[in-house]
Design an enzyme around this catalytic site. Sequence first.
Site, mmCIF file in Angstrom:
data_model
loop_
_atom_site.group_PDB
_atom_site.id
_atom_site.type_symbol
_atom_site.label_atom_id
_atom_site.label_comp_id
_atom_site.label_asym_id
_atom_site.label_seq_id
_atom_site.Cartn_x
_atom_site.Cartn_y
_atom_site.Cartn_z
ATOM 1 N N TYR A 29 0.708 -1.068 -0.044
ATOM 2 C CA TYR A 29 0.132 0.017 0.023
ATOM 3 C C TYR A 29 0.857 1.319 0.115
ATOM 4 O O TYR A 29 1.699 1.378 0.830
ATOM 5 C CB TYR A 29 -0.870 -0.093 1.370
ATOM 6 N N HIS A 83 -3.798 16.633 -2.708
ATOM 7 C CA HIS A 83 -4.015 16.763 -1.292
ATOM 8 C C HIS A 83 -3.842 18.125 -1.012
ATOM 9 O O HIS A 83 -4.193 18.274 0.233
ATOM 10 C CB HIS A 83 -3.407 15.629 -0.367
ATOM 11 N N ASN A 125 1.192 11.410 5.987
ATOM 12 C CA ASN A 125 0.597 10.275 6.613
ATOM 13 C C ASN A 125 0.955 10.704 8.159
ATOM 14 O O ASN A 125 1.769 9.769 8.586
ATOM 15 C CB ASN A 125 0.491 9.067 6.208
ATOM 16 N N TYR A 179 -16.264 32.278 45.960
ATOM 17 C CA TYR A 179 -15.516 31.148 45.477
ATOM 18 C C TYR A 179 -14.365 31.529 44.343
ATOM 19 O O TYR A 179 -13.311 30.772 44.633
ATOM 20 C CB TYR A 179 -16.418 30.072 44.625
ATOM 21 N N PHE A 207 -1.725 7.121 12.156
ATOM 22 C CA PHE A 207 -2.100 8.430 11.698
ATOM 23 C C PHE A 207 -3.377 8.766 12.584
ATOM 24 O O PHE A 207 -3.549 10.168 12.232
ATOM 25 C CB PHE A 207 -2.219 8.358 10.282
ATOM 26 N N GLU A 220 -12.482 5.516 5.097
ATOM 27 C CA GLU A 220 -11.918 6.113 6.300
ATOM 28 C C GLU A 220 -13.204 6.641 7.160
ATOM 29 O O GLU A 220 -13.455 7.791 6.821
ATOM 30 C CB GLU A 220 -11.040 7.173 5.832
#
Length: 511
Positions: free
Chosen positions: A52, A82, A194, A277, A326, A411
């Site tokens: 892959y 990308h 990645n 407080y 990843f 994914e």
Amino acid sequence: MIELTGNSLTLEQTKQVCYEGDIVTISLDSMQKVVESRKAVEKIVADKRTVYGINTGFGKFSDVMIEEDDVNVLQVNLIRSHACGVGEPFPEVVSRAMILLRLNALLKGFSGVRPIIVERLLELLNLQIHPVIPQQGSLGASGDLAPLSHLALVLMGEGQVYYAGKVWPTAEVYKMEGLESISLQAKEGLALINGTQAMTAMGVVNWIEAVDLAYQSEWIAALTLEGLEGIIDAFHPFIHEARGYQQQIAVAERFRKLLAGSKLITKQGEKRVQDAYSLRCIPQVHGASWQALDYVKEKLEIEINAATDNPLIFDAGETVISGGNFHGQPIAIAMDFMKIAVAEFASISERRIERLVNPQLNDLPPFLSAQPGLQSGAMIMQYVAASLVSENKTLAHPASVDSIPSSANQEDHVSMGTIAARHAYSIIQNVRRVLAIECICALQAVQYRGIDKMAPQTKTFYEKAREIVPSIIEDRVFSEDIERMTKWLKKNNWQWRALISEISLNKSLGY
């Protein structure tokens, strides 16, 4: 000088590189691991094994085989397709951190890149050439694909970079520095993108700034305690030791040191039996936020030394495994935790601001005004603080509980960790402004009470802060004061952590 090994980077070293510009080197052992890992990739290609990301497509295209002549083109196409991040760029310091963390991960020797890749990342760091990387577009699983693609573009001589205080086309800067663009080869594009380095780099910057804010909140709250003649008994060690949280104990101890010698703080029963407080519970609230920051530190120090790409190469290439390192869930949850923790510094600070300006809650001039009625004083500063705190509540909504499937459902669960990290950064900026407002109001309150009665440490802080924002003697554009004080806190030019140990605790307090 910081030597990277892939396994030993600390947050303190990351701060030195990213904020102080320290030079970075690479250990010989780690470079040898890179060489061996690359040999494994080249053998896979030569043997025509199906692996892959080396000779297959990506995501849903993982079943598409790539011809040997196209494996290099595959990597270039990956980066260009990308690199579709949008929005404002990450701060330059975050971009620098991304280079450092991506370099450190590749040095572990599981990624299969050539030495030239790690050498170029090293050159970018030491020449201070930082990619311009859009903030939006990462799902935080399959790594920070879009942001890291913009980083990888720069290695190819494309995209834009920060250099010498300006934004330049990468090609022009390469020409000035005598650098050649790199043609990516098998596995290298995937190895560069990645990973979780965008969310982790943002997380590291967040943690560094959040820790400074946490210390600053203590100094500023100490001023407020003096301005409101707060009761010191609530910080007695017996109380905090009885509960047992070390961070709470430490906060209380720092307050006792900060306020040692003050004639403005009181004992219980002198003016009132107990405080509200927002004063009395400072160690408990701030201490809980410190606990969260400690958790975040632990996760970040693991992640900055982690191998987070896919696939990973072991046993000289005999074992190549596709997995899911990843996936950004550990950092996503840490960033969401940080958002809540840091937001609380502003939430309790805004309540202290209200106690400083509200004439029904103190005996100071209403809204700390020099001429109440004619002049509004700090009235609207409290509005601004309340607005920022409310905004933080929306930003603190956890990003890590959301997931939208991608890549045709291959994914199908993602972390949204980069969104969590970005929102944490926004919260930090808001918190700093709220603390700046509290500081301005507290300075005015202690001035009314009597500067000569302050503790030695807080008086020193008062004098330095007054160089940034002068006393309020009439209404003015307070936005400018808030921004000046905010910038001062951001620059961290006060030694927040340096509590002067020589000043002993005031024995009259009974400690």
